[in-house]
Write a protein that holds these residues in place. Structure first.
Motif, PDB file in Angstrom:
ATOM      1  N   ALA A  47      -1.437   1.571 -28.114  1.00 19.36           N
ATOM      2  CA  ALA A  47      -0.260   2.376 -28.395  1.00 19.36           C
ATOM      3  C   ALA A  47       0.670   1.594 -29.319  1.00 19.36           C
ATOM      4  N   ARG A  48       1.233   2.281 -30.284  1.00 17.72           N
ATOM      5  CA  ARG A  48       2.115   1.623 -31.243  1.00 17.72           C
ATOM      6  C   ARG A  48       3.401   2.417 -31.375  1.00 17.72           C
ATOM      7  N   GLY A  49       4.428   1.723 -31.770  1.00 14.36           N
ATOM      8  CA  GLY A  49       5.687   2.368 -32.095  1.00 14.36           C
ATOM      9  C   GLY A  49       6.380   2.986 -30.902  1.00 14.36           C
ATOM     10  N   PHE A  50       6.748   4.227 -31.071  1.00 15.31           N
ATOM     11  CA  PHE A  50       7.523   4.939 -30.067  1.00 15.31           C
ATOM     12  C   PHE A  50       6.760   5.103 -28.753  1.00 15.31           C
ATOM     13  N   GLU A  51       5.471   5.335 -28.851  1.00 11.15           N
ATOM     14  CA  GLU A  51       4.648   5.500 -27.650  1.00 11.15           C
ATOM     15  C   GLU A  51       4.590   4.216 -26.828  1.00 11.15           C
ATOM     16  N   ALA A  52       4.495   3.081 -27.490  1.00 12.15           N
ATOM     17  CA  ALA A  52       4.469   1.795 -26.787  1.00 12.15           C
ATOM     18  C   ALA A  52       5.792   1.527 -26.084  1.00 12.15           C
ATOM     19  N   VAL A  53       6.888   1.871 -26.741  1.00 14.44           N
ATOM     20  CA  VAL A  53       8.205   1.705 -26.131  1.00 14.44           C
ATOM     21  C   VAL A  53       8.342   2.590 -24.901  1.00 14.44           C
ATOM     22  N   LEU A  54       7.845   3.817 -24.987  1.00 10.86           N
ATOM     23  CA  LEU A  54       7.915   4.719 -23.831  1.00 10.86           C
ATOM     24  C   LEU A  54       7.087   4.208 -22.660  1.00 10.86           C
ATOM     25  N   ILE A  55       5.923   3.645 -22.937  1.00 12.05           N
ATOM     26  CA  ILE A  55       5.071   3.124 -21.866  1.00 12.05           C
ATOM     27  C   ILE A  55       5.741   1.940 -21.184  1.00 12.05           C
ATOM     28  N   LYS A  56       6.297   1.023 -21.975  1.00 16.26           N
ATOM     29  CA  LYS A  56       6.971  -0.143 -21.399  1.00 16.26           C
ATOM     30  C   LYS A  56       8.215   0.270 -20.616  1.00 16.26           C
ATOM     31  N   THR A  57       8.964   1.228 -21.146  1.00 17.24           N
ATOM     32  CA  THR A  57      10.158   1.717 -20.453  1.00 17.24           C
ATOM     33  C   THR A  57       9.786   2.366 -19.129  1.00 17.24           C
ATOM     34  N   THR A  58       8.708   3.119 -19.112  1.00 17.36           N
ATOM     35  CA  THR A  58       8.259   3.770 -17.881  1.00 17.36           C
ATOM     36  C   THR A  58       7.875   2.739 -16.830  1.00 17.36           C
ATOM     37  N   VAL A  59       7.143   1.718 -17.235  1.00 16.98           N
ATOM     38  CA  VAL A  59       6.711   0.684 -16.285  1.00 16.98           C
ATOM     39  C   VAL A  59       7.909  -0.053 -15.706  1.00 16.98           C
ATOM     40  N   VAL A  60       8.857  -0.429 -16.561  1.00 20.29           N
ATOM     41  CA  VAL A  60      10.044  -1.150 -16.091  1.00 20.29           C
ATOM     42  C   VAL A  60      10.867  -0.275 -15.143  1.00 20.29           C
ATOM     43  N   CYS A  61      11.046   0.986 -15.492  1.00 17.65           N
ATOM     44  CA  CYS A  61      11.839   1.887 -14.644  1.00 17.65           C
ATOM     45  C   CYS A  61      11.174   2.119 -13.285  1.00 17.65           C
ATOM     46  N   ILE A  62       9.871   2.240 -13.265  1.00 21.91           N
ATOM     47  CA  ILE A  62       9.180   2.473 -12.002  1.00 21.91           C
ATOM     48  C   ILE A  62       9.231   1.228 -11.117  1.00 21.91           C
ATOM     49  N   VAL A  63       9.108   0.044 -11.719  1.00 24.71           N
ATOM     50  CA  VAL A  63       9.236  -1.198 -10.941  1.00 24.71           C
ATOM     51  C   VAL A  63      10.646  -1.305 -10.359  1.00 24.71           C
ATOM     52  N   LEU A  64      11.664  -1.001 -11.159  1.00 17.30           N
ATOM     53  CA  LEU A  64      13.037  -1.003 -10.654  1.00 17.30           C
ATOM     54  C   LEU A  64      13.238   0.023  -9.552  1.00 17.30           C
ATOM     55  N   PHE A  65      12.620   1.196  -9.712  1.00 19.38           N
ATOM     56  CA  PHE A  65      12.741   2.248  -8.711  1.00 19.38           C
ATOM     57  C   PHE A  65      12.186   1.799  -7.362  1.00 19.38           C
ATOM     58  N   PHE A  66      11.006   1.201  -7.383  1.00 22.19           N
ATOM     59  CA  PHE A  66      10.418   0.743  -6.127  1.00 22.19           C
ATOM     60  C   PHE A  66      11.171  -0.447  -5.550  1.00 22.19           C
ATOM     61  N   GLY A  67      11.682  -1.306  -6.420  1.00 24.90           N
ATOM     62  CA  GLY A  67      12.516  -2.408  -5.944  1.00 24.90           C
ATOM     63  C   GLY A  67      13.777  -1.900  -5.253  1.00 24.90           C
ATOM     64  N   LEU A  68      14.405  -0.890  -5.844  1.00 22.81           N
ATOM     65  CA  LEU A  68      15.587  -0.289  -5.222  1.00 22.81           C
ATOM     66  C   LEU A  68      15.240   0.410  -3.913  1.00 22.81           C
ATOM     67  N   ALA A  69      14.079   1.054  -3.875  1.00 25.88           N
ATOM     68  CA  ALA A  69      13.675   1.726  -2.641  1.00 25.88           C
ATOM     69  C   ALA A  69      13.495   0.721  -1.504  1.00 25.88           C
ATOM     70  N   ILE A  70      12.871  -0.416  -1.821  1.00 26.67           N
ATOM     71  CA  ILE A  70      12.682  -1.449  -0.806  1.00 26.67           C
ATOM     72  C   ILE A  70      14.033  -2.036  -0.392  1.00 26.67           C
ATOM     73  N   ALA A  71      14.918  -2.262  -1.367  1.00 30.09           N
ATOM     74  CA  ALA A  71      16.241  -2.794  -1.051  1.00 30.09           C
ATOM     75  C   ALA A  71      17.042  -1.833  -0.165  1.00 30.09           C
ATOM     76  N   LEU A  72      16.924  -0.553  -0.447  1.00 30.13           N
ATOM     77  CA  LEU A  72      17.647   0.446   0.364  1.00 30.13           C
ATOM     78  C   LEU A  72      17.130   0.494   1.803  1.00 30.13           C
ATOM     79  N   THR A  73      15.827   0.316   1.956  1.00 26.01           N
ATOM     80  CA  THR A  73      15.300   0.318   3.333  1.00 26.01           C
ATOM     81  C   THR A  73      15.706  -0.940   4.087  1.00 26.01           C
ATOM     82  N   ARG A  74      15.868  -2.054   3.372  1.00 29.32           N
ATOM     83  CA  ARG A  74      16.294  -3.304   4.034  1.00 29.32           C
ATOM     84  C   ARG A  74      17.764  -3.259   4.425  1.00 29.32           C
ATOM     85  N   ILE A  75      18.580  -2.532   3.650  1.00 28.92           N
ATOM     86  CA  ILE A  75      20.012  -2.456   3.947  1.00 28.92           C
ATOM     87  C   ILE A  75      20.259  -1.661   5.226  1.00 28.92           C
ATOM     88  N   LEU A  76      19.486  -0.611   5.414  1.00 27.16           N
ATOM     89  CA  LEU A  76      19.674   0.216   6.623  1.00 27.16           C
ATOM     90  C   LEU A  76      19.255  -0.529   7.815  1.00 27.16           C
TER      91      LEU A  76
END
Length: 76
Positions: A47-76
């Motif tokens: 993947a090149r250009g815009f498509e590569a940026v979208l793939i990397k952005t998706t991976v980073v956002c999903i990792v952050l999402f799961f990290g936040l989900a785990i953090a939220l369960t630990r806070i409760l």
């Protein structure tokens, strides 16, 4: 703290939906039905250009999402 993380998770989930919806489809035309996908075997490219940026952005956002989900369960 819980409310702040929950708000960040909500915004992040909407952003993930938008990024995933913006990604182009990988299907070609009806030629794949007749060729059996052989064109994808030999024509595979990185993947090149815009498509590569979208793939990397998706991976980073999903990792952050799961990290936040785990953090939220630990806070409760």
């Amino acid at each position: 703290m819980y409310d702040f993380l929950l708000g960040v998770m909500l915004v992040l989930s909407v952003f993930i939906i938008i990024v995933v919806a913006m990604q182009p489809t990988k299907t070609q035309s009806a030629s794949n039905a007749f060729l059996g996908g052989a064109s994808q075997l030999f024509g595979k490219q990185k993947a090149r250009g815009f498509e590569a940026v979208l793939i990397k952005t998706t991976v980073v956002c999903i990792v952050l999402f799961f990290g936040l989900a785990i953090a939220l369960t630990r806070i409760l």
